[in-house]
Design a protein around this motif. Structure first.
Motif, PDB file in Angstrom:
ATOM      1  N   GLU A  10       0.850  -1.186   0.000  1.00 43.14           N
ATOM      2  CA  GLU A  10       0.000   0.000   0.000  1.00 43.14           C
ATOM      3  C   GLU A  10       0.886   1.237   0.000  1.00 43.14           C
ATOM      4  OE1 GLU A  10      -3.258   0.097   2.741  1.00 43.14           O
ATOM      5  OE2 GLU A  10      -3.453  -2.089   2.681  1.00 43.14           O
ATOM      6  N   PHE A  11       0.727   2.043  -1.036  1.00 44.68           N
ATOM      7  CA  PHE A  11       1.516   3.266  -1.190  1.00 44.68           C
ATOM      8  C   PHE A  11       0.685   4.454  -0.759  1.00 44.68           C
ATOM      9  CE2 PHE A  11       3.333   0.301  -4.292  1.00 44.68           C
ATOM     10  CZ  PHE A  11       4.670   0.388  -3.970  1.00 44.68           C
ATOM     11  N   PRO A  12       1.302   5.497  -0.258  1.00 43.56           N
ATOM     12  CA  PRO A  12       2.723   5.656   0.052  1.00 43.56           C
ATOM     13  C   PRO A  12       3.087   4.863   1.309  1.00 43.56           C
ATOM     14  CG  PRO A  12       1.539   7.625   0.734  1.00 43.56           C
ATOM     15  CD  PRO A  12       0.541   6.707   0.069  1.00 43.56           C
ATOM     16  N   CYS A  13       4.362   4.489   1.384  1.00 43.24           N
ATOM     17  CA  CYS A  13       4.855   3.745   2.542  1.00 43.24           C
ATOM     18  C   CYS A  13       6.357   3.978   2.701  1.00 43.24           C
ATOM     19  CB  CYS A  13       4.572   2.258   2.384  1.00 43.24           C
ATOM     20  SG  CYS A  13       5.457   1.472   1.028  1.00 43.24           S
ATOM     21  N   GLU A  14       6.834   3.729   3.913  1.00 42.69           N
ATOM     22  CA  GLU A  14       8.268   3.781   4.173  1.00 42.69           C
ATOM     23  C   GLU A  14       8.866   2.509   3.574  1.00 42.69           C
ATOM     24  OE1 GLU A  14       9.885   6.516   5.659  1.00 42.69           O
ATOM     25  OE2 GLU A  14       7.888   7.216   5.153  1.00 42.69           O
ATOM     26  N   TYR A  15       9.891   2.670   2.745  1.00 37.47           N
ATOM     27  CA  TYR A  15      10.409   1.557   1.965  1.00 37.47           C
ATOM     28  C   TYR A  15      11.937   1.561   2.011  1.00 37.47           C
ATOM     29  CZ  TYR A  15      10.202  -1.833  -1.873  1.00 37.47           C
ATOM     30  OH  TYR A  15      10.292  -2.962  -2.645  1.00 37.47           O
ATOM     31  N   PRO A  16      12.543   0.601   2.716  1.00 37.59           N
ATOM     32  CA  PRO A  16      14.008   0.537   2.744  1.00 37.59           C
ATOM     33  C   PRO A  16      14.554  -0.117   1.484  1.00 37.59           C
ATOM     34  CG  PRO A  16      13.090  -1.169   4.140  1.00 37.59           C
ATOM     35  CD  PRO A  16      11.925  -0.391   3.588  1.00 37.59           C
ATOM     36  N   ILE A  17      15.612   0.464   0.938  1.00 36.02           N
ATOM     37  CA  ILE A  17      16.248  -0.059  -0.266  1.00 36.02           C
ATOM     38  C   ILE A  17      17.734  -0.221   0.029  1.00 36.02           C
ATOM     39  CG2 ILE A  17      16.793   0.390  -2.688  1.00 36.02           C
ATOM     40  CD1 ILE A  17      14.241   2.168  -2.717  1.00 36.02           C
ATOM     41  N   LYS A  18      18.263  -1.419  -0.219  1.00 37.77           N
ATOM     42  CA  LYS A  18      19.691  -1.680  -0.012  1.00 37.77           C
ATOM     43  C   LYS A  18      20.382  -1.676  -1.364  1.00 37.77           C
ATOM     44  CE  LYS A  18      21.326  -4.340   3.183  1.00 37.77           C
ATOM     45  NZ  LYS A  18      21.751  -5.477   4.030  1.00 37.77           N
ATOM     46  N   VAL A  19      21.459  -0.900  -1.450  1.00 41.57           N
ATOM     47  CA  VAL A  19      22.219  -0.747  -2.687  1.00 41.57           C
ATOM     48  C   VAL A  19      23.642  -1.232  -2.420  1.00 41.57           C
ATOM     49  CG1 VAL A  19      22.961   0.882  -4.448  1.00 41.57           C
ATOM     50  CG2 VAL A  19      20.809   1.274  -3.240  1.00 41.57           C
ATOM     51  N   LEU A  20      24.114  -2.160  -3.233  1.00 40.68           N
ATOM     52  CA  LEU A  20      25.434  -2.747  -3.042  1.00 40.68           C
ATOM     53  C   LEU A  20      26.326  -2.415  -4.232  1.00 40.68           C
ATOM     54  CD1 LEU A  20      27.229  -4.834  -1.429  1.00 40.68           C
ATOM     55  CD2 LEU A  20      26.363  -6.530  -3.031  1.00 40.68           C
ATOM     56  N   GLY A  21      27.557  -2.024  -3.923  1.00 46.85           N
ATOM     57  CA  GLY A  21      28.523  -1.736  -4.980  1.00 46.85           C
ATOM     58  C   GLY A  21      29.937  -1.823  -4.460  1.00 46.85           C
ATOM     59  N   ARG A  22      30.887  -1.670  -5.353  1.00 50.54           N
ATOM     60  CA  ARG A  22      32.303  -1.675  -4.962  1.00 50.54           C
ATOM     61  C   ARG A  22      32.631  -0.382  -4.224  1.00 50.54           C
ATOM     62  NH1 ARG A  22      35.446  -5.613  -6.518  1.00 50.54           N
ATOM     63  NH2 ARG A  22      34.727  -7.001  -8.152  1.00 50.54           N
ATOM     64  N   GLU A  23      33.448  -0.503  -3.210  1.00 49.14           N
ATOM     65  CA  GLU A  23      33.896   0.670  -2.444  1.00 49.14           C
ATOM     66  C   GLU A  23      34.708   1.554  -3.388  1.00 49.14           C
ATOM     67  OE1 GLU A  23      33.902   3.267  -0.130  1.00 49.14           O
ATOM     68  OE2 GLU A  23      33.537   1.593   1.228  1.00 49.14           O
ATOM     69  N   HIS A  24      34.237   2.780  -3.579  1.00 45.64           N
ATOM     70  CA  HIS A  24      34.866   3.707  -4.513  1.00 45.64           C
ATOM     71  C   HIS A  24      34.421   5.115  -4.134  1.00 45.64           C
ATOM     72  CE1 HIS A  24      35.605   5.766  -8.370  1.00 45.64           C
ATOM     73  NE2 HIS A  24      36.521   4.840  -8.560  1.00 45.64           N
ATOM     74  N   ASP A  25      35.248   6.109  -4.397  1.00 45.79           N
ATOM     75  CA  ASP A  25      34.911   7.492  -4.046  1.00 45.79           C
ATOM     76  C   ASP A  25      33.618   7.971  -4.696  1.00 45.79           C
ATOM     77  OD1 ASP A  25      37.173   7.679  -2.480  1.00 45.79           O
ATOM     78  OD2 ASP A  25      38.363   8.687  -4.020  1.00 45.79           O
ATOM     79  N   ASN A  26      33.288   7.459  -5.887  1.00 44.75           N
ATOM     80  CA  ASN A  26      32.111   7.921  -6.610  1.00 44.75           C
ATOM     81  C   ASN A  26      30.831   7.160  -6.280  1.00 44.75           C
ATOM     82  OD1 ASN A  26      33.666   9.818  -7.959  1.00 44.75           O
ATOM     83  ND2 ASN A  26      34.149   8.407  -9.611  1.00 44.75           N
ATOM     84  N   PHE A  27      30.939   6.050  -5.540  1.00 43.50           N
ATOM     85  CA  PHE A  27      29.766   5.209  -5.285  1.00 43.50           C
ATOM     86  C   PHE A  27      28.673   5.963  -4.531  1.00 43.50           C
ATOM     87  CE2 PHE A  27      27.458   2.243  -2.460  1.00 43.50           C
ATOM     88  CZ  PHE A  27      26.804   1.500  -3.426  1.00 43.50           C
ATOM     89  N   ARG A  28      28.996   6.460  -3.361  1.00 39.91           N
ATOM     90  CA  ARG A  28      27.974   7.113  -2.530  1.00 39.91           C
ATOM     91  C   ARG A  28      27.371   8.349  -3.213  1.00 39.91           C
ATOM     92  NH1 ARG A  28      27.326   7.054   3.573  1.00 39.91           N
ATOM     93  NH2 ARG A  28      25.868   8.737   3.960  1.00 39.91           N
TER      94      ARG A  28
END
Length: 89
Positions: A10-28
């Motif tokens: 049911e929207f709207p809702c609080e929705y956690p999203i996990k994003v995985l990537g290589r550690e790099h200065d540009n990732f975040r």
């Protein structure tokens, strides 16, 4: 065996999203730019960052107020398109 229908969100809702990537200065910065575009005003103080044991990967868990499936689909596509994101959960 019967096919079960996926649970409806049911929207709207609080929705956690996990994003995985290589550690790099540009990732975040790349990830946060996509979130700002698709979920402006999300609370950046709630971001949880975890590094892998060897420091090769990092995951960011970001909670947004999701407005609908189209927003989540576009967010996912744009995160992958950055070239910095390996997986979105």
């Amino acid at each position: 065996m019967t096919d079960q229908e996926a649970p409806k969100i049911e929207f709207p809702c609080e929705y956690p999203i996990k994003v995985l990537g290589r550690e790099h200065d540009n990732f975040r910065p790349a990830v946060l730019a996509v979130f700002e575009r698709h979920a402006p005003g999300f609370d950046s103080k709630t971001i949880v960052a975890k590094g892998s044991s060897k420091g090769t990967f990092v995951s960011l868990t970001i909670t947004i107020t999701a407005t609908g499936p189209e927003q989540l689909k576009c967010l996912h596509e744009d995160l992958i398109a950055t070239g910095h994101v390996q997986m979105v959960i």
